[in-house]
Design an enzyme around this catalytic site. Structure first.
Site, mmCIF file in Angstrom:
data_model
loop_
_atom_site.group_PDB
_atom_site.id
_atom_site.type_symbol
_atom_site.label_atom_id
_atom_site.label_comp_id
_atom_site.label_asym_id
_atom_site.label_seq_id
_atom_site.Cartn_x
_atom_site.Cartn_y
_atom_site.Cartn_z
ATOM 1 N N ASP A 1 0.807 -1.218 0.000
ATOM 2 C CA ASP A 1 0.000 0.000 0.000
ATOM 3 C C ASP A 1 0.843 1.272 0.000
ATOM 4 O O ASP A 1 2.022 1.273 0.354
ATOM 5 C CB ASP A 1 -0.968 0.014 1.178
ATOM 6 C CG ASP A 1 -0.296 -0.240 2.522
ATOM 7 O OD1 ASP A 1 0.753 -0.912 2.552
ATOM 8 O OD2 ASP A 1 -0.817 0.224 3.555
ATOM 9 N N GLU B 1 -0.771 -2.127 5.305
ATOM 10 C CA GLU B 1 0.205 -2.016 6.390
ATOM 11 C C GLU B 1 0.175 -0.636 7.012
ATOM 12 O O GLU B 1 0.346 -0.489 8.225
ATOM 13 C CB GLU B 1 1.615 -2.325 5.882
ATOM 14 C CG GLU B 1 2.667 -2.430 6.969
ATOM 15 C CD GLU B 1 3.184 -1.094 7.492
ATOM 16 O OE1 GLU B 1 3.517 -1.004 8.693
ATOM 17 O OE2 GLU B 1 3.246 -0.129 6.690
#
Length: 400
Positions: free
Chosen positions: A84, A142
């Site tokens: 991400d 994350e």
């Protein structure tokens, strides 16, 4: 111990792959996706792994991808990378800069994902000779510290015997790595403080309880209290990233909301923090006759690197990079990583990948963050050698 790969062969393979890996990284960098929204990234990753012959499962814990290779009677060894990006406006001016306004891979997860794909390329031809199973985990979310838990709940760690992770590290030069056994990162908590005062006219502050002014006392007071009332050998960092309050330029605010993060390294200190923070804030607010509500929510625990897995990784890194390019990190980081959630279930280790170029590198989460892409090859070499080492098939020097 047998070997499936000589060091010279590993280096040549990675050197040959490097141009393609740079293209992959630049594609990922130009198309960042926020936590929990990594569908295009996941599809790209899954497609790459399908082509290499991996058994691929998609949609694991949201947009997560799990891919397996081998399947012999030996151990199951995992590699986790995250995918991400962040809500940050990119300011690098690079030709492959983010095409999504307000989004950027400013934490190096595009590098991590590319390294994972690179490891897959090198390991794929070895599938039939692996004495066990290689499992690659491409994790979403994350940055909001939720993706690891999502993947754990989806069964992504079932049967794993060891797990390795990677994170870019701007203080280290490209070509170097940092290792550390034991506590590797800090715990991370979310701190929310609501200050409740009384509104009034901006010209007559004595008739009101100024929540903005009181909030400013809370922010500075907490920093002062940390330096004077907490053990300086047990570091604590409190940082506020959001302040919300007020409705007009000439109206004294009656409510302010502060949102921040609290980081620490020592379990005993972490247990004391909720009561200590509430006491400090309550004392400051009470002096001024206002009220407060304090919430401290645990986000992720510390990453704890298992000593045995760390020795395995360090040995492999020294084999492929040489002793001069492997640094032992004396101190843990006050950053946080939800890789810690996975390490609750599987012994593992995360290492730091140097990404500074000749002129250095901007820090993580900066709009000008621009890691040296030569680090991709270093990451692939170290992790491939680590995985083979953990399968008891260490990379050798190809000498008679």
């Amino acid at each position: 111990m047998a070997s499936l790969l000589a060091l010279t062969e590993l280096r040549q393979q990675v050197q040959d792959l490097q141009p393609d890996l740079v293209k992959i990284r630049r594609h990922l960098h130009a198309h960042p996706e926020l936590s929990g929204q990594e569908q295009r990234t996941a599809a790209f990753v899954a497609g790459s792994l399908y082509q290499l012959g991996f058994d691929v499962r998609e949609g694991i814990g949201g947009a997560g991808v799990v891919a397996e290779l081998g399947g012999g009677a030996g151990p199951s060894i995992g590699l986790r990378v995250d995918m991400d990006a962040l809500p940050i406006e990119e300011r690098t001016g690079l030709p492959f800069a983010s095409r999504q306004q307000g989004l950027m891979h400013a934490c190096g997860h595009d590098i991590h994902t590319t390294v994972g794909i690179g490891v897959a390329h090198v390991m794929a031809p070895l599938a039939r000779r692996l004495p066990g199973t290689l499992r690659l985990l491409f994790q979403p979310a994350e940055e909001i510290a939720q993706g690891a838990s999502w993947m754990v709940k989806a069964g992504a760690l079932e049967g794993l015997d060891a797990l390795f992770g990677i994170h870019v590290h701007p203080p280290l030069a490209a070509g170097k790595v940092g290792v550390r056994s034991g506590v590797f990162t800090a715990t991370a908590d979310e701190l929310i403080v609501e200050i409740l005062g009384e509104s009034g006219h901006g010209a007559r502050p004595h008739e009101a309880l100024d929540a903005i002014w009181i909030a400013s006392q809370v922010v500075t007071g907490l920093q002062e209290a940390v330096s004077r009332r907490m053990n300086p050998l047990h570091p604590v960092v409190i940082s506020f990233g959001q302040v919300q309050g007020g409705c007009a330029f000439n109206v004294i605010a009656d409510r302010v909301l502060l949102k921040g993060t609290v980081r620490c390294l020592h379990p005993d200190t972490h247990q004391q923090l909720p009561g200590w923070i509430e006491g400090v804030i309550g004392g400051i607010v009470g002096i001024h006759g206002a009220r407060s509500h304090v919430s401290l929510r645990a986000i992720t625990p510390s990453v704890f690197n298992d000593p045995g897995q760390t020795r395995c990784l360090e040995k492999a890194a020294r084999t492929v990079l040489g002793d001069d390019n492997v640094e032992y990190l004396d101190q843990p980081s006050l950053g946080a990583e939800d890789f810690a959630e996975m390490l609750k279930h599987v012994p593992g280790c995360m290492f730091r990948l140097g990404v500074a170029g000749p002129e250095g590198c901007y820090p993580l989460h900066h709009g000008c963050f621009n890691p040296d892409e030569r680090a991709i090859a270093t990451g692939v070499e170290v992790l491939t050698a680590t995985l083979l080492q953990r399968f008891d098939l260490p990379v050798d020097h190809g000498l008679p």
